[in-house]
Design a protein around this motif. Structure first.
Motif, PDB file in Angstrom:
ATOM      1  N   SER A 220     -28.695 102.252 118.535  1.00  0.00           N
ATOM      2  CA  SER A 220     -27.402 102.415 117.859  1.00  0.00           C
ATOM      3  C   SER A 220     -27.436 103.497 116.788  1.00  0.00           C
ATOM      4  O   SER A 220     -26.383 103.935 116.326  1.00  0.00           O
ATOM      5  N   ARG A 221     -28.627 103.941 116.403  1.00  0.00           N
ATOM      6  CA  ARG A 221     -28.728 104.938 115.340  1.00  0.00           C
ATOM      7  C   ARG A 221     -28.407 106.330 115.862  1.00  0.00           C
ATOM      8  O   ARG A 221     -28.884 106.743 116.920  1.00  0.00           O
ATOM      9  N   LYS A 222     -27.624 107.046 115.101  1.00  0.00           N
ATOM     10  CA  LYS A 222     -27.197 108.382 115.512  1.00  0.00           C
ATOM     11  C   LYS A 222     -28.345 109.394 115.475  1.00  0.00           C
ATOM     12  O   LYS A 222     -28.351 110.363 116.234  1.00  0.00           O
ATOM     13  N   ASP A 223     -29.316 109.149 114.567  1.00  0.00           N
ATOM     14  CA  ASP A 223     -30.381 110.130 114.402  1.00  0.00           C
ATOM     15  C   ASP A 223     -31.641 109.786 115.203  1.00  0.00           C
ATOM     16  O   ASP A 223     -32.669 110.446 115.049  1.00  0.00           O
TER      17      ASP A 223
ATOM     18  N   ASP B 240     -32.823 112.675 117.535  1.00  0.00           N
ATOM     19  CA  ASP B 240     -33.330 113.823 116.778  1.00  0.00           C
ATOM     20  C   ASP B 240     -34.728 113.544 116.237  1.00  0.00           C
ATOM     21  O   ASP B 240     -35.622 114.402 116.313  1.00  0.00           O
TER      22      ASP B 240
ATOM     23  N   SER C 256     -23.492  98.221 124.346  1.00  0.00           N
ATOM     24  CA  SER C 256     -23.177  99.303 123.404  1.00  0.00           C
ATOM     25  C   SER C 256     -23.022 100.608 124.172  1.00  0.00           C
ATOM     26  O   SER C 256     -23.886 100.995 124.952  1.00  0.00           O
TER      27      SER C 256
ATOM     28  N   ASN D  72     -23.003 103.547 122.796  1.00  0.00           N
ATOM     29  CA  ASN D  72     -23.979 104.477 122.239  1.00  0.00           C
ATOM     30  C   ASN D  72     -25.352 104.248 122.852  1.00  0.00           C
ATOM     31  O   ASN D  72     -26.096 105.200 123.119  1.00  0.00           O
TER      32      ASN D  72
ATOM     33  N   SER E 139     -25.572 105.917 126.267  1.00  0.00           N
ATOM     34  CA  SER E 139     -25.689 107.381 126.191  1.00  0.00           C
ATOM     35  C   SER E 139     -27.083 107.796 125.725  1.00  0.00           C
ATOM     36  O   SER E 139     -27.634 108.801 126.180  1.00  0.00           O
ATOM     37  N   VAL E 140     -27.697 107.000 124.823  1.00  0.00           N
ATOM     38  CA  VAL E 140     -29.050 107.298 124.354  1.00  0.00           C
ATOM     39  C   VAL E 140     -30.037 107.167 125.507  1.00  0.00           C
ATOM     40  O   VAL E 140     -30.947 107.999 125.683  1.00  0.00           O
TER      41      VAL E 140
END
Length: 768
Positions: A622-625, A628, A656, A658, A661-662
């Protein structure tokens, strides 16, 4: 004829004239009565006030006479200099305290002085009355009725210094000089002469210190209860002030300095006006530590002594010329006035600061939005009542309703419950509120019989809000505490957790805490060790092989442990819930990934194709970073993505957007994705249709009995067929013996994991 009849007859024409003038305005009877009360003599005419008025007159006359006796004067070149003089402050204090009601007393007093005193004293009295009347009139015009309150109020200090001290002294000096000139007691008015300046400075000192002192005495005579409260506050200031030894040393210093000033002792320097300088720091310390209420009367007594014994520390005999004497006298009175002003101002400011400190203490002990006592107040009260009990009331539904109706709903609900339950409390019992926990009750004793009325009352409670009546579900827990309980936050947390059991079972739950300290330390130690493991990247990594059934190849699943200094091992089921509660699961995942990459980087070239499987939690997905940071780690440690397999629990995928997509991005990088614990979800087959993954790991609960349980065997076969259709590799967990292994080989399962095929070992010893 009685006094009341005489006064009514005297003022009857005035009242009748007022009634006629206001008849057209329909002024009622109460208005006429109020007009009567505006006359000072009407106040005197009321029998209930007559006794107080007589007391007032007697107190004023006695205080003025006493002040006149204490006043000291010296003669300089034909000019009389009055030193510390309390007569003007007595008149000013009377007018401040009683305003118009004091005028009859002052008229009678003036008539008495005219008939009994010589002309110079009469002129002094007239000057004092004139100055006091004018200055107090201007003072009340500037401040209003609030100007009559006790001295020591910082908000009125500027007005009092301006009008009651400076303006009062100036009017008195000018009017006295004018009258003395008219009656030929002086030849000219010289306001700038040294004797006159000394007179002014002493009068300023008298007004700034004597007016509050005389106010105190007059009010004490008129209102004894007020004076007793004043003494009570004085006692509190002394008790709550510095330690007794410091106060004793301070008192000895004051007595020592005063002794040096009023004791005649030759030419020694410390027995001269030089010693006055040391009064300032000593008295300032007293004003700062003990406040205005104590220092003001004490300083008045000291000033009376300093004026009475002035010839002891400033002597005109032998060693001083007349000019030297006058200069010393002017300098001394200037210092005394400066000290008085400083001590008064500092005392007033300290009183204000102490008041704010007390206010801040009250605020710190209450919850700001409801005004109810908070956990800090509870902690203080537990020390005072060490054998009482605690009860907590928690309404989980309040969080949802607060989101719907706003935060005010919560606070109004809490205040309503507080008012509703307060009548049930006994003596010395109290209620507290903490936004994180709910309402807490400190009771003298707790057991089922005592708690039941509170539970019954809360069950019947209905909260009215915007034409709605709501009865909120609640949980209630209670416990008896003793001196052994010193970790209040832990105890309240345990009680709060117990309320959820109460909510489910529909009754109040008791909590027995016997070794709460060890548990609290253990929980805190786990949280501390978890943070240290993340910061230092010091998790204990354990690798379990996953072997192929078709050839000799294998890869390893990374498992984690935490190890203490004394070699105690914590397993994931112990510390991962703590990490989840603290929001640290994603940091744990990234730390494990980095530690794994460090190990992979350390391997020699012959093991450069070894693959490792790492578990990911939904918080990481769930983390956006996350992507990266993962890419950064791959580049820093030169790790090929195809050597990494990420395991995801089945239920964490698809829930989820997200996360999905991850996972897709991870596959694009070259990493493989494995579904862990497949088959335990509520809709495994429907999810399998849409999943884009590489490996299917069948949960061990189906593998454990695959040999003997036909149903489990059919389930595993169906999973294998579905995986084959989706071109997924299958891993069977919990392979514990040879029979299970052979059965899975016959079912064409490609990968096996379990204690029979390989136990978990520390990652450093994989090839030892």
């Amino acid at each position: 004829m009685g006094l009341r009849s005489f006064l009514e007859k005297m003022y009857k024409p005035v009242v009748m004239e007022n009634e006629l003038a206001n008849r057209n305005s329909r002024i009622n009877k109460s208005t006429v009565v109020n007009q009567w009360r505006n006359f000072p003599l009407m106040y005197l005419a009321r029998p209930k006030n007559l006794k107080k008025y007589i007391t007032l007159c007697f107190s004023f006359v006695l205080l003025y006479s006493f002040a006149d006796k204490l006043s000291n004067s010296i003669e300089i070149s034909g000019t009389t200099i009055r030193l510390y003089d309390l007569t003007l402050p007595v008149i000013s204090a009377l007018l401040i305290l009683y305003n118009k009601k004091a005028i009859p007393v002052l008229i009678l007093f003036a008539l008495y002085r005219v008939h009994t005193q010589p002309l110079p004293q009469v002129l002094d009295t007239i000057s004092q009355l004139t100055a006091a009347l004018i200055s107090t009139k201007v003072y009340f015009y500037a401040t209003g009725k609030r100007g009559a309150v006790s001295f020591g109020r910082s908000s009125l200090s500027a007005q009092r210094i301006l009008w009651l001290i400076c303006f009062n002294t100036l009017i008195f000096t000018l009017f006295q000089q004018f009258l003395l000139l008219k009656f030929n007691f002086i030849s000219e008015i010289n306001i700038l002469s040294i004797p006159t300046l000394i007179n002014i400075q002493w009068m300023l000192t008298s007004c700034i210190t004597g007016t509050p002192f005389c106010y105190l005495i007059l009010r004490a005579c008129y209102q004894p209860l007020w004076f007793f409260n004043y003494l009570k506050k004085l006692k509190e200031l002394i008790v709550s002030g510095p330690r007794a030894i410091y106060q004793l040393l301070w008192a000895m210093l004051v007595i020592g300095i005063m002794y040096c000033l009023i004791y005649v002792h030759g030419d020694s320097l410390i027995y001269t006006d030089y010693t006055i300088v040391w009064l300032l720091p000593v008295m300032l310390w007293g004003a700062i530590c003990l406040g205005h209420a104590l220092m003001s009367p004490l300083w008045v007594v000291m000033l009376i002594l300093l004026s009475d014994y002035i010839n002891n520390y400033i002597s005109i005999d032998h060693e001083f010329t007349f000019n030297h004497y006058v200069s010393h006298l002017a300098l001394t009175c200037s210092m005394i006035f400066t000290f008085s002003l400083t001590i008064v101002i500092v005392g007033v400011l300290v009183t204000r600061i102490l008041k704010h400190i007390r206010s801040l203490k009250r605020i710190s002990l209450s919850e700001p939005h409801t005004g109810l006592p908070n956990l800090l107040a509870l902690k203080n009260d537990i020390i005072r009542y060490p054998h009482a009990g605690l009860c907590i009331i928690q309404c989980p539904e309040l969080n949802t309703l607060t989101q719907t109706h706003g935060i005010i709903f919560r606070f109004e609900f809490v205040k309503a419950v507080f008012s509703y339950l307060s009548p049930l409390l006994m003596d010395n019992e109290k209620m507290y509120y903490s936004p994180g926990y709910g309402l807490l009750l400190r009771l003298n004793k707790v057991d089922d019989d005592i708690i039941h009325p509170y539970y019954k009352a809360m069950s019947s409670f209905r909260f009215s809000w915007e034409e709605m009546e709501l009865g909120l579900n609640f949980g209630m827990a209670y416990m008896a505490y003793g001196k052994c309980i010193n970790n209040l936050s832990y105890v309240v947390g345990q009680l709060n957790a117990r309320t959820y059991e109460s909510l489910k079972q529909g009754k109040a739950k008791a909590l027995n805490v016997s070794h709460h300290g060890d548990q609290a330390i253990s929980s805190g130690a786990i949280r501390h060790l978890l943070q240290k493991s993340i910061d230092r990247k010091s998790f204990m990594l354990v690798a379990q092989p996953i072997v192929s059934t078709k050839n000799s190849s294998q890869y390893y699943e990374i498992l984690i442990r935490m190890k203490t200094i004394n070699n105690k091992i914590f397993f994931p089921d112990t510390f991962l819930p703590v990490a989840e509660e603290a929001g640290l699961l994603a940091e744990v995942d990234l730390t494990v990934i980095e530690q794994t990459f460090q190990f992979m980087q350390s391997l020699d070239q012959s093991k450069s194709d070894t693959r490792f499987s790492i578990n990911l939690t939904p918080q990481s997905l769930s983390r956006k970073d996350f992507l990266d940071r993962l890419n950064t780690l791959l580049k820093n440690y030169l790790i090929r993505p195809d050597r990494i397999i990420f395991e995801i629990i089945e239920s964490d995928i698809i829930d989820s957007i997200n996360a999905s997509s991850v996972l897709q991005e991870l596959r694009r990088l070259g990493c493989q994705i494995a579904i862990d614990d497949f088959g335990t979800g509520a809709s495994s087959y429907s999810r399998l249709k849409t999943l884009e993954v590489d490996i299917l790991k069948i949960d061990g609960s189906f593998i454990r009995n695959v040999v003997n349980d036909k149903f489990d065997r059919l389930i595993v076969m169906s999973f294998c067929e579905a995986a084959k259709f989706k071109s997924l590799q299958v891993v069977a967990e919990f392979v514990e013996n040879e029979e299970i292994k052979q059965m899975l080989i016959s079912m064409e399962v490609e990968w096996l994991q379990g204690y029979h095929t390989g136990k978990p070992v520390p990652i450093e010893s994989l090839w030892s």
